[in-house]
Design a protein around this motif. Structure first.
Motif, PDB file in Angstrom:
ATOM      1  N   ASP A 212       0.849  -1.206   0.000  1.00 61.30           N
ATOM      2  CA  ASP A 212       0.000   0.000   0.000  1.00 61.30           C
ATOM      3  C   ASP A 212       0.884   1.256   0.000  1.00 61.30           C
ATOM      4  N   CYS A 213       1.625   1.426  -1.090  1.00 55.90           N
ATOM      5  CA  CYS A 213       2.556   2.550  -1.206  1.00 55.90           C
ATOM      6  C   CYS A 213       2.352   3.258  -2.543  1.00 55.90           C
ATOM      7  N   VAL A 214       3.045   4.372  -2.706  1.00 55.20           N
ATOM      8  CA  VAL A 214       2.891   5.207  -3.904  1.00 55.20           C
ATOM      9  C   VAL A 214       3.353   4.478  -5.171  1.00 55.20           C
ATOM     10  N   THR A 215       4.506   3.807  -5.111  1.00 53.11           N
ATOM     11  CA  THR A 215       5.038   3.224  -6.355  1.00 53.11           C
ATOM     12  C   THR A 215       4.213   2.027  -6.829  1.00 53.11           C
ATOM     13  N   TYR A 216       3.542   1.311  -5.925  1.00 55.64           N
ATOM     14  CA  TYR A 216       2.643   0.245  -6.401  1.00 55.64           C
ATOM     15  C   TYR A 216       1.478   0.852  -7.183  1.00 55.64           C
ATOM     16  N   LYS A 217       0.962   1.965  -6.671  1.00 63.36           N
ATOM     17  CA  LYS A 217      -0.147   2.628  -7.386  1.00 63.36           C
ATOM     18  C   LYS A 217       0.313   3.112  -8.759  1.00 63.36           C
ATOM     19  N   GLY A 220       1.649  -0.751 -10.756  1.00 63.30           N
ATOM     20  CA  GLY A 220       0.804  -1.948 -10.830  1.00 63.30           C
ATOM     21  C   GLY A 220       1.620  -3.226 -10.957  1.00 63.30           C
ATOM     22  N   TRP A 223       5.341  -3.065 -10.755  1.00 67.34           N
ATOM     23  CA  TRP A 223       5.954  -2.583  -9.503  1.00 67.34           C
ATOM     24  C   TRP A 223       7.143  -3.491  -9.158  1.00 67.34           C
ATOM     25  N   SER A 236       1.021  -5.520   2.904  1.00 69.13           N
ATOM     26  CA  SER A 236       0.604  -4.168   3.275  1.00 69.13           C
ATOM     27  C   SER A 236       1.062  -3.937   4.721  1.00 69.13           C
TER      28      SER A 236
END
Ligand SMILES: [Zn+2]
Length: 319
Positions: A212-217, A220, A223, A236
């Protein structure tokens, strides 16, 4: 080593139930590829219908996963670097190990009586740094035999799985797992073993990528934290905390960052989006890597507050 791998066949895989709640029902989340070294294969990550854990199933059977950890694997990269060995003792350790040392020093003061174990000890350079800095006794464990690497001189190395190795209870002041637990085939047993083998006032430090971090968003299924097929679980903050608490550990602190540079995930994720499973040539990437780091340096000054990619949980045995 380094023989080209063919795409794994279905008999090399096994289905797994959720590592946390044991539920078998799950929902497809993403398909991961080996974006780091470009080996072939498609790997499935699901979300557990029971508890929400994200994990890989089917996964490669443990007797096949070793093929995916070759000389190119980043944690063992130093194996090639015999040339810098002499400088190593004069200069101290590189930035990554300094960052690890700084991080653990917030929670524990090591001295010549201290016993440290690094699980998934890779090149061994971190342990060697601790020996040099604190004169402590250092042990490493890894599923590959790395004992002939130069940094293991004076380090007690054990090849195998942590929970199968002979450790006495209440014997370690510090156990570290730097990017190990997301590779583990039995994280509960690993964390229980840590709880049992730590001294009552000992500390466990676990760093893993944070789902649950910025780079996963941003990235995808590209990542870098997916790192298929090696990564078995993508944690997470909530799930990492639950794993620690159910394993006989008490959480002392939680950090939305780690010793590993967040920038690597920004850079590698961008490359992975373009190359789509064909691998990252680190030698060719070194100049763009340095340039990007320079350009992003104003943002990276605040990386510990931005929840970019990593997390670290610090625990002690529950009394
Ligand atoms: Zn579950």
């Amino acid at each position: 080593m380094n023989t080209p791998l063919t795409e794994p066949t279905s008999d090399q895989f096994e289905d797994v139930n959720c590592y946390h709640c044991g539920e078998s029902a799950h929902t497809f989340l993403l398909t991961g590829q080996d974006d780091l070294t470009g080996k072939p294969g498609n790997f499935t990550y699901v979300t557990c219908d029971g508890c929400g854990l994200v994990y890989q199933t089917p996964r490669l059977k443990i007797e096949h996963i070793g093929d995916w950890y070759d000389d190119d694997y980043i944690a063992h990269r130093r194996k090639k670097n015999w040339g810098i060995l002499t400088k190593f003792y004069q200069r101290g350790m590189d930035k990554h190990d300094r960052e690890k040392d700084k991080l653990i020093s917030r929670y524990i003061t090591l001295n010549s009586d201290s016993r440290v174990l690094d699980v998934g000890s890779g090149s061994g350079s971190f342990l060697q740094r601790l020996r040099q800095q604190y004169n402590c006794s250092a042990g490493g464990i890894d599923f590959k035999d790395l004992s002939d690497l130069p940094f293991y001189e004076g380090v007690d190395f054990h090849q195998g799985l942590f929970y199968e190795a002979p450790h006495e209870d209440n014997s370690y002041d510090l156990v570290t797992m730097w990017h190990f637990l997301e590779h583990d085939y039995d994280p509960v047993q690993t964390l229980e073993t840590a709880a049992r083998t730590l001294k009552p006032d000992g500390r466990l430090v676990v760093e893993v990528p944070r789902l649950d971090c910025v780079t996963y968003k941003l990235f995808g299924n590209r990542w870098p934290g997916v790192q298929a097929p090696q990564h078995t679980v993508l944690y997470s903050k909530e799930m990492l905390t639950k794993f620690a608490e159910r394993s006989g550990l008490e959480v002392v602190d939680y950090l939305p960052w780690g010793a590993f540079p967040a920038y690597f995930y920004l850079f590698a994720g961008t490359v992975f989006l373009f190359f789509r499973g064909r691998g990252l040539n680190l030698q060719k990437a070194i100049y763009p890597y340095a340039l990007g780091q320079l350009l992003l340096s104003p943002i990276l000054l605040f990386e510990k507050r931005l929840n970019l990619s990593m997390q670290t949980i610090i625990c002690k045995p529950r009394s």
